[in-house]
Design an enzyme around this catalytic site. Structure first.
Site, PDB file in Angstrom:
ATOM      1  N   GLU A  10     -20.887 -14.678 -35.416  1.00  0.00           N
ATOM      2  CA  GLU A  10     -21.106 -13.240 -35.589  1.00  0.00           C
ATOM      3  C   GLU A  10     -19.877 -12.360 -35.312  1.00  0.00           C
ATOM      4  O   GLU A  10     -19.870 -11.584 -34.345  1.00  0.00           O
ATOM      5  CB  GLU A  10     -22.260 -12.777 -34.698  1.00  0.00           C
ATOM      6  CG  GLU A  10     -23.572 -13.448 -35.008  1.00  0.00           C
ATOM      7  CD  GLU A  10     -24.745 -12.822 -34.266  1.00  0.00           C
ATOM      8  OE1 GLU A  10     -24.522 -12.004 -33.353  1.00  0.00           O
ATOM      9  OE2 GLU A  10     -25.884 -13.153 -34.602  1.00  0.00           O
TER      10      GLU A  10
ATOM     11  N   GLU B 222     -29.609 -18.873 -36.403  1.00  0.00           N
ATOM     12  CA  GLU B 222     -30.312 -18.262 -35.264  1.00  0.00           C
ATOM     13  C   GLU B 222     -31.469 -17.420 -35.774  1.00  0.00           C
ATOM     14  O   GLU B 222     -31.313 -16.672 -36.743  1.00  0.00           O
ATOM     15  CB  GLU B 222     -29.399 -17.321 -34.451  1.00  0.00           C
ATOM     16  CG  GLU B 222     -28.400 -17.996 -33.561  1.00  0.00           C
ATOM     17  CD  GLU B 222     -27.586 -16.998 -32.740  1.00  0.00           C
ATOM     18  OE1 GLU B 222     -28.061 -15.869 -32.493  1.00  0.00           O
ATOM     19  OE2 GLU B 222     -26.459 -17.360 -32.356  1.00  0.00           O
TER      20      GLU B 222
HETATM   21  C1  GAL Z   1     -26.980 -13.219 -31.335  1.00  0.00           C
HETATM   22  C2  GAL Z   1     -26.001 -14.013 -30.521  1.00  0.00           C
HETATM   23  C3  GAL Z   1     -26.618 -14.863 -29.464  1.00  0.00           C
HETATM   24  C4  GAL Z   1     -27.831 -14.247 -28.796  1.00  0.00           C
HETATM   25  C5  GAL Z   1     -28.763 -13.598 -29.791  1.00  0.00           C
HETATM   26  C6  GAL Z   1     -29.922 -12.823 -29.205  1.00  0.00           C
HETATM   27  O1  GAL Z   1     -26.389 -12.055 -31.786  1.00  0.00           O
HETATM   28  O2  GAL Z   1     -25.249 -14.860 -31.363  1.00  0.00           O
HETATM   29  O3  GAL Z   1     -25.617 -15.210 -28.561  1.00  0.00           O
HETATM   30  O4  GAL Z   1     -27.506 -13.475 -27.749  1.00  0.00           O
HETATM   31  O5  GAL Z   1     -28.079 -12.736 -30.627  1.00  0.00           O
HETATM   32  O6  GAL Z   1     -29.552 -11.525 -28.889  1.00  0.00           O
END
Ligand code: GAL
Length: 453
Positions: A174, A362
């Site tokens: 990201e 994710e």
């Molecule tokens: C993403 C990040 C993760 C985690 C997730 C939830 O942006 O890559 O590290 O924190 O969000 O907020």
């Protein structure tokens, strides 16, 4: 989605090739911040500054994954999760970010990788998940163009030592978030603000993404190489032309700014004019150096954003209308629960013909979990996962090239500026005792993945 669709969700509907995993990041879980030769990262320093992190939480111990990784990897196995995404801490491997290598750091990640393989779990390795060595930040960090060389050496080190066993790589996590929150808003490490920091950080992160890809491809021709992007489905608050134009600018900032240069389309400056200022940091040949043909693109989606025109917001002229204000269902992060967002995002990225494959690297949610008799009945998370996975299936059935899904995250962990308050895990962690309890969502994912085994 209809209730029946969710209830009928089966792993087999995705096909045997579809990848299923769980994601983590070094700083959020490892702890052991200063042991066995590790150097400080920008997060070690940022969390020690007053007023930066809720309740003054920090990652010095976190989930103690550094010492407990065997138990946690065994839990991954018990949950039948075949793919495990984690990141390496640059300052554990190279304490000053460049130069001397820390042998114990290399040994540690080797042990983690080996233990995954012994348990038939495929390691998916992210090179950079936001924890820049502090020594490099003192030299300007992401605003210093020398980072392209530093990053290239770091990538080479990882490829050399782990490339015999790791087949799946992600160069970056990201970039829009670590440059935006860390170098423009100052709410993440290293806490810098303003366009003078943000713009060079954007450009150097773009260059590093492609450079990292090239180093990996050259050293590991058999590896599958990707990189990951945060993305939120963006909609205008009203059909007015002003709000539509604002939504277009927000979409360029949140979803297009990093992927398009990588694909050879350049920065989306036509739709977000402030990006024209990036020219100041561009050198001859950069247009070409920003391009890399990744094997897959990792998409990370949690919600949608509703955007309205805002004359007073500099540079972008747009602001987000918060979920709370809209009175819609939300998570403890204040993010709207809106499963169709993941479908829309897959469709959006699928429309770029240059993208070969999409993996959801994710997706997940934080809710206020309660422990009752050694159990956590996190029904909202179970439903969130089912609804989102159903939308991934919908996109796949439409013919989109989506080929994998990873839950964020394995265990409750350090959620950056929010500290340990939001709990995203499939597994509950008592941060006093480090005791783990598999939540109902973990059990649901296990049963879903067990099918056909
Ligand atoms: C993403 C990040 C993760 C985690 C997730 C939830 O942006 O890559 O590290 O924190 O969000 O907020």
């Amino acid at each position: 989605m209809e209730e029946t669709d969710r209830a009928g969700l089966l792993k087999a509907q995705f096909g045997a090739e579809f990848r299923w995993g769980v994601s983590t990041a070094a700083y959020q879980i490892e702890g052991a911040f200063d042991v066995e030769g590790k150097g400080l990262s920008i997060w070690d320093v940022f969390t020690s500054r007053r007023g930066k992190i809720k309740s003054r939480h920090h990652g010095q111990v976190a989930c103690n994954f550094y010492n407990c990784f065997k138990g946690d990897i065994e839990l991954i196995k018990q949950l039948h999760i075949p793919d495990f995404r984690f990141s390496v801490s640059w300052s554990r491997l190279m304490p000053s970010g460049q130069g001397p290598v820390n042998r114990s750091g290399l040994d540690y990640y080797s042990r983690v990788i080996d233990f995954c393989l012994e348990n038939q779990i495929n390691p998916w390795l992210t090179l950079y998940h936001w924890d820049l060595p502090y020594a490099l930040e003192q030299k300007g960090g992401w605003t210093n163009r020398d980072i392209v060389g530093w990053f290239s050496d770091f990538t080479e080190l990882c490829a050399k030592h782990f490339g015999d066993r790791v087949k799946h790589w992600m160069v970056m996590n990201e970039p829009a978030v670590f440059t935006g929150a860390g170098y423009f808003l100052g709410i993440h490490a290293p806490g810098r603000r303003g366009m003078g920091n943000f713009l060079p950080a954007i450009h150097h992160a773009t260059l590093c993404m492609a450079e990292g890809g090239r180093v990996l491809r050259e050293m590991l021709p058999q590896a599958e190489i990707g990189t990951t992007f945060s993305c939120s489905h963006v909609e205008p608050y009203s059909p007015s032309l002003k709000d539509q134009a604002a939504a277009k600018r927000a979409d360029a900032l949140l979803n297009r700014m990093f992927i398009e240069p990588v694909l050879g389309l350049g920065y989306p400056a036509a739709d977000l004019p402030v990006l024209r200022k990036l020219e100041k940091y561009m050198k001859p040949g950069d247009e070409e150096s920003m391009v890399f043909d990744f094997d897959f693109i990792g998409l990370q989606n949690y919600t949608r954003e509703i955007v309205k025109s805002s004359f007073f917001t500099p540079y972008i002229g747009a602001s987000l209308v918060k979920a709370e204000k809209r009175k819609v269902p939300l998570t403890t992060m204040g993010w709207e629960v809106y499963p169709e967002a993941i479908y829309n995002i897959i469709r959006k990225f699928d429309a770029y013909p240059q993208i070969k494959k999409i993996i959801i690297t994710e997706n997940g949610a934080a809710f206020s979990d309660q422990v009752e008799n050694n159990e956590v009945h996190d029904n909202m998370r179970v439903q969130y996962l089912q609804d989102h996975i159903s939308q991934v299936l919908r996109a796949k059935n439409d013919g989109c090239k989506v080929a994998g899904y990873f839950v964020w995250t394995l265990t409750d962990n350090f959620e950056w500026a929010e500290g340990y308050h939001p709990r995203f895990g499939l597994i509950h962690v008592d941060f006093e005792t480090q005791k783990r309890i598999v939540k109902d969502s973990g059990k649901w994912y296990r049963d879903f993945l067990k099918e056909g085994l």
